[in-house]
Design an enzyme around this catalytic site. Sequence first.
Site, PDB file in Angstrom:
ATOM      1  N   ARG A  78       0.821  -1.224   0.000  1.00  0.00           N
ATOM      2  CA  ARG A  78       0.000   0.000   0.000  1.00  0.00           C
ATOM      3  C   ARG A  78       0.853   1.271   0.000  1.00  0.00           C
ATOM      4  NH1 ARG A  78      -2.892  -3.869  -0.354  1.00  0.00           N
ATOM      5  NH2 ARG A  78      -4.984  -4.094   0.494  1.00  0.00           N
ATOM      6  N   CYS A 133     -10.579  -0.487   3.590  1.00  0.00           N
ATOM      7  CA  CYS A 133      -9.953  -0.594   4.905  1.00  0.00           C
ATOM      8  C   CYS A 133      -9.449   0.775   5.353  1.00  0.00           C
ATOM      9  CB  CYS A 133      -8.802  -1.590   4.867  1.00  0.00           C
ATOM     10  SG  CYS A 133      -9.396  -3.288   4.819  1.00  0.00           S
ATOM     11  N   GLU A 159      -4.808   3.843   6.210  1.00  0.00           N
ATOM     12  CA  GLU A 159      -4.714   3.441   4.819  1.00  0.00           C
ATOM     13  C   GLU A 159      -5.494   4.449   3.984  1.00  0.00           C
ATOM     14  OE1 GLU A 159      -6.284   1.596   1.778  1.00  0.00           O
ATOM     15  OE2 GLU A 159      -5.788  -0.440   2.416  1.00  0.00           O
TER      16      GLU A 159
HETATM   17  N1  EPU Z   1     -10.952 -10.677  10.713  1.00  0.00           N
HETATM   18  C1  EPU Z   1     -11.689 -10.723  11.846  1.00  0.00           C
HETATM   19  N2  EPU Z   1     -12.657  -9.771  12.021  1.00  0.00           N
HETATM   20  C2  EPU Z   1     -12.906  -8.792  11.120  1.00  0.00           C
HETATM   21  C3  EPU Z   1     -12.135  -8.763   9.959  1.00  0.00           C
HETATM   22  C4  EPU Z   1     -11.153  -9.719   9.756  1.00  0.00           C
HETATM   23  O1  EPU Z   1     -11.487 -11.568  12.701  1.00  0.00           O
HETATM   24  O2  EPU Z   1     -13.793  -7.982  11.371  1.00  0.00           O
HETATM   25  C5  EPU Z   1      -9.934 -11.720  10.474  1.00  0.00           C
HETATM   26  C6  EPU Z   1     -10.336 -12.620   9.333  1.00  0.00           C
HETATM   27  O3  EPU Z   1     -11.165 -13.663   9.759  1.00  0.00           O
HETATM   28  C7  EPU Z   1      -8.990 -13.121   8.817  1.00  0.00           C
HETATM   29  C8  EPU Z   1      -8.063 -11.948   9.122  1.00  0.00           C
HETATM   30  O4  EPU Z   1      -8.720 -11.124  10.088  1.00  0.00           O
HETATM   31  O5  EPU Z   1      -8.573 -14.228   9.560  1.00  0.00           O
HETATM   32  C9  EPU Z   1      -7.748 -11.150   7.876  1.00  0.00           C
HETATM   33  O6  EPU Z   1      -8.961 -10.643   7.317  1.00  0.00           O
HETATM   34  P1  EPU Z   1      -9.194 -10.434   5.741  1.00  0.00           P
HETATM   35  O7  EPU Z   1      -8.900 -11.704   5.017  1.00  0.00           O
HETATM   36  O8  EPU Z   1     -10.494  -9.775   5.554  1.00  0.00           O
HETATM   37  O9  EPU Z   1      -8.035  -9.497   5.320  1.00  0.00           O
HETATM   38  P2  EPU Z   1      -7.590  -8.117   5.890  1.00  0.00           P
HETATM   39  O10 EPU Z   1      -6.159  -8.258   6.273  1.00  0.00           O
HETATM   40  O11 EPU Z   1      -8.509  -7.578   6.903  1.00  0.00           O
HETATM   41  C10 EPU Z   1      -6.717  -7.302   3.577  1.00  0.00           C
HETATM   42  C11 EPU Z   1      -6.704  -5.973   2.904  1.00  0.00           C
HETATM   43  C12 EPU Z   1      -7.984  -5.751   2.117  1.00  0.00           C
HETATM   44  C13 EPU Z   1      -8.145  -6.881   1.108  1.00  0.00           C
HETATM   45  C14 EPU Z   1      -8.173  -8.211   1.871  1.00  0.00           C
HETATM   46  C15 EPU Z   1      -8.231  -9.405   0.951  1.00  0.00           C
HETATM   47  C16 EPU Z   1      -5.470  -4.310   4.163  1.00  0.00           C
HETATM   48  C17 EPU Z   1      -5.531  -3.231   5.187  1.00  0.00           C
HETATM   49  N3  EPU Z   1      -6.608  -4.930   3.891  1.00  0.00           N
HETATM   50  O12 EPU Z   1      -7.727  -7.232   4.579  1.00  0.00           O
HETATM   51  O13 EPU Z   1      -7.837  -4.545   1.412  1.00  0.00           O
HETATM   52  O14 EPU Z   1      -9.334  -6.720   0.375  1.00  0.00           O
HETATM   53  O15 EPU Z   1      -6.954  -8.344   2.649  1.00  0.00           O
HETATM   54  O16 EPU Z   1      -6.996  -9.620   0.339  1.00  0.00           O
HETATM   55  O17 EPU Z   1      -4.416  -4.568   3.599  1.00  0.00           O
HETATM   56  C18 EPU Z   1      -8.191  -2.189   1.382  1.00  0.00           C
HETATM   57  O18 EPU Z   1      -7.018  -2.076   1.069  1.00  0.00           O
HETATM   58  O19 EPU Z   1      -8.935  -1.187   1.505  1.00  0.00           O
HETATM   59  C19 EPU Z   1      -8.727  -3.520   1.627  1.00  0.00           C
HETATM   60  C20 EPU Z   1      -9.964  -3.707   2.009  1.00  0.00           C
END
Ligand code: EPU
Length: 302
Positions: free
Chosen positions: A177, A226, A296
């Site tokens: 990012r 995010c 972000e």
């Molecule tokens: N989780 C929770 N509770 C929540 C959200 C997530 O427990 O409310 C847990 C999930 O169960 C999972 C872990 O946290 O075990 C990671 O969650 P997720 O797979 O949704 O990925 P993330 O790290 O929260 C990132 C990116 C997203 C992207 C997704 C999918 C960032 C900040 N976020 O989210 O990007 O869509 O992976 O690859 O890097 C963005 O950049 O705006 C964005 C949404």
Amino acid sequence: MRIEDPKIVAALPDLGVQLKPGTSLAELTSLGIGGTTDLLQINKHEAIPDLLNLLDAQGVPHKFLGGGSNLLVSDGELPWVVLQLASPTPDIVLEGNFAQVDAAADLGRTVTFCAKNDLGGMEGLIGVPGTIGGALRMNAGAYGMQIGSYVRQVKLYRAAARKLETLEGDQISFEYRHTSFAPDDMMLAVKLELPSKPYREILKGIRICNEKRRASQPLGQKSAGCIFKNPPGASAGRMIDELGLKGLSVGDARVSDRHANFFVNAGKASAKDMLALIADVRERVEKSFGVILEHEVVVWNA
Ligand code: EPU
């Protein structure tokens, strides 16, 4: 801010720039938050240096707006004008494995257009709102891929040098990012090199990503994706969730019930509400986990 200087108003038609007075940024951002200002729509890249020299000479502060999908803008009358690129037609031109894409092109449409022409690699970005320019500047990524991996050339306006430049892919660094572009550089066009893949196969990947996203993110609601970056080795969403903060609200700004790193505008949230919610959550995470979350979302604070 209103452009009243007759010198600027008179010069705009020759520059191919369209003035849209009193534009509401709430209508141009996916969060649906933001005050009003004059918008200058740019129809030809070549006019940008002259336009910016003119604005600078007349002391008119400005900001560049992409697709508005990762942006939180202040309320009220804004103290700068906003510049936005109009999208040319066609905005995507393919040649072999290369896609020449205008910065104003819609990201999702670019992914599907390339897919239909048997060019893959960007499946993970399906469902991410915004433009190619915004995705490029932030090095947007999801599901194990990032757009930077496919960038071979970028045309941009370099504010520091006050000129249009073309950079080769290896002159740019793409991190999580983050990119090596300066904050005031304006993305104009990008050349992507994409792997050949049959459309059917790409479609399978697109469907999987769509399903995952639909299951875990509040897609129908107004958000900026995010709010925080993930700290190394951890998930901001999971930390916020573990603190039981889903549903926490300030006015109509609310931590999503579906994904705790998405903050939604559940009605008429103001920037003030959203910023207060962001600060509150950040403080709670720091207190409990000792981690300082980095934004972000890009904040345009007046
Ligand atoms: N989780 C929770 N509770 C929540 C959200 C997530 O427990 O409310 C847990 C999930 O169960 C999972 C872990 O946290 O075990 C990671 O969650 P997720 O797979 O949704 O990925 P993330 O790290 O929260 C990132 C990116 C997203 C992207 C997704 C999918 C960032 C900040 N976020 O989210 O990007 O869509 O992976 O690859 O890097 C963005 O950049 O705006 C964005 C949404």
